[in-house]
Design an enzyme around this catalytic site. Sequence first.
Site, mmCIF file in Angstrom:
data_model
loop_
_atom_site.group_PDB
_atom_site.id
_atom_site.type_symbol
_atom_site.label_atom_id
_atom_site.label_comp_id
_atom_site.label_asym_id
_atom_site.label_seq_id
_atom_site.Cartn_x
_atom_site.Cartn_y
_atom_site.Cartn_z
ATOM 1 N N CYS A 108 -21.692 19.475 -55.590
ATOM 2 C CA CYS A 108 -22.844 18.645 -55.213
ATOM 3 C C CYS A 108 -23.866 19.424 -54.407
ATOM 4 O O CYS A 108 -25.031 19.020 -54.325
ATOM 5 C CB CYS A 108 -22.387 17.411 -54.435
ATOM 6 S SG CYS A 108 -21.453 16.216 -55.412
ATOM 7 N N GLU A 122 -22.449 17.560 -61.931
ATOM 8 C CA GLU A 122 -21.724 16.445 -62.543
ATOM 9 C C GLU A 122 -22.663 15.262 -62.756
ATOM 10 O O GLU A 122 -22.338 14.119 -62.472
ATOM 11 C CB GLU A 122 -20.504 16.049 -61.699
ATOM 12 C CG GLU A 122 -20.811 15.722 -60.255
ATOM 13 C CD GLU A 122 -19.560 15.428 -59.431
ATOM 14 O OE1 GLU A 122 -18.463 15.806 -59.863
ATOM 15 O OE2 GLU A 122 -19.700 14.822 -58.358
#
Length: 673
Positions: A256, A388
Amino acid sequence: MNLTSPNGSWGYVLGVLLLLGCAQATPLSDRPQNHAYVVDVAKPIAPIQPTMYGIFFEDINFAADGGLYAEMIKNRSFEFDTPLMGWLQPASDPFSMNEKSGFASAIKRSEEVANAHFLRVTVKADTGYRLTNTGFRGMGIQERMQYNLTLMARQPEGNTKLHVELIDTTGQVLGKATLTPSGSAWKEYSAQIVATGTAMKGRFSMRFEGKGVVDLDMVSLFPENTWKNRPKGMRADLVQLLADLDPGFLRFPGGCIVEGRTLARRYQWKKTVGDITGREVLINRWNTEFQHRPTPDYFQSFGLGFFEYFQLAEDMGAEPLPILSCGIACQFNTGELVPMDELDPYVQDALDLIEFANGPTSSVWGKVRADMGHPEPFHLNYIGIGNEQWGPEYIARYQVFEKAIKSQYPEMILVSGSGPFPDGEMFDYGWEQLKQMGAEIVDEHYYRSPSWFLENADRYDRYDRNGPKVFAGEYAAQSVAIASPDNKNNWECALAEAAFMTGLERNAEVVHLSSYAPLFAHVDGWQWTPDLIWFNNLESYGTPNYYVQKLFATNRGTAVLPLTEGGKPVTGQQGLYATAAKDAATGELVLKIVNSTATPQELNFQFKGVARLAKEGTLTVLQSDDLEAVNGFAASRNIRPTEQPLSTSGKRLALTAAPYSLSVVRVAAPGLK
């Protein structure tokens, strides 16, 4: 790293977490079993890629600054949002002799974002004023070790000496040196300090002698003993743990962290190369993500930047696998999108990165690499687009990247993503779209209970052999629940991961890469658990999960072989999981067997397609009778592999799989190729 559900519903997540928290391991047999296995050496299923087992790095849990990057000074260039964060002045410093003896102020000298501030110290008394840096939850100081100090300084007024010291928590001096700045021009000063004692949470002190004004910048302290003894390099013990994994690839810089909470705070690789004084400090996106572990002092200096990542991959003989922003901020935070007609700079970053890694020194970015000391290319073969992300927005942006990169670098292998979960509507949508596009590799992530990993050891048995290949890019069994601060790196989790990994290897035709996540955690500065390697300021240790990864990676083999019982692969029958491979480089056969039950299992192997086996092989076992057992600093190798000889008979071997164990067999087969 994923934080919530695809539709942003925390109610959905709560339900998932409760299910995971309550999940138990699959029922375990309490009766010994005798198993007859057949390994067909003559019929290899598929090659095992050199990249099958690798490393995922993300700067979470103080993994970079305060961890792998060996810099000991926090906020060395006074660029944190609070410019004196990490530095104690007399009013708050218990070691100060006189709080009226001077003061320090951060001065903004430039509108440029990188290194815009310096520190002005006004000394009002001949002795007594000092500044102290706290380091990253303290500084690890080791007796008889040398520490190298560099700083930029000038002296507009007066004649002031700097007594630089390493001190412990009581103020005792553990090493010192003296610097004498002079002149109004900036100069670099250096000193070597040899520690006379050891401290887990030491500090660095600058004590000023003589009245005057001293300007300071880039105050930096490194141990002499870094990885490969590179000046201002990486922490040697942590890199050694990575190198011992014999990784096939190094994925960086995350996670992230690639995306950022907003696009403005995404990871931008171009700001992490070149001279370290010109690298723009950025607040870490994990600094206040979790209420249970707020760390407002968590910043990124980018002393560990893309050049250093490439160099580390090269050191370990691993494929570099950089992941770049695709123009979508973290969808668990803002989900901010760059408009499609403004995507070009993001795509150009990818093209320029390939040039930085592989381009000739005559190219713009190839010259930057060469000027940093590496004229040879880094031989980049893989690049990841997005971390993602999910949904139509991701697919649209990925297509733009794919077209641009393939038009200039058709040989580059692109890694796409299926989102943060291993199933569900967005996962299915992503896979469907990527398969239709002919994507090469799809990254899958799973943070689930140990029972999920046991039950999904056959997950890839059902995947299309002609579709995209799989990168199991982030996975770890959660002992309690996703993102719970109470998760443990216990043996139950590690054993379940081992069972799952037999399924990765058995399906080497589909799975080309895999990596556990997260990698590192500082015991006093973590945000997420569980983690593969834990460390403090002086020590580090591998978890049981680490030893599972190490056994698989260092015994990967070159081709997977059929291993069956009654004609079926071993995917959990009676709590057993197994895979077989041949290693053409050593002429050996390799077996990996997981016994997830509480009782020993008698195993008999017959090998077809070989004339005979060597009379003796080796059996390496990772085992504990206690599923709750963990490693730690006091018992850093509580759960560790043990090795013993193993006898064979012709084309057969027999062994007993201990309760709750991972067993690895290596045995030579004369003539094996």
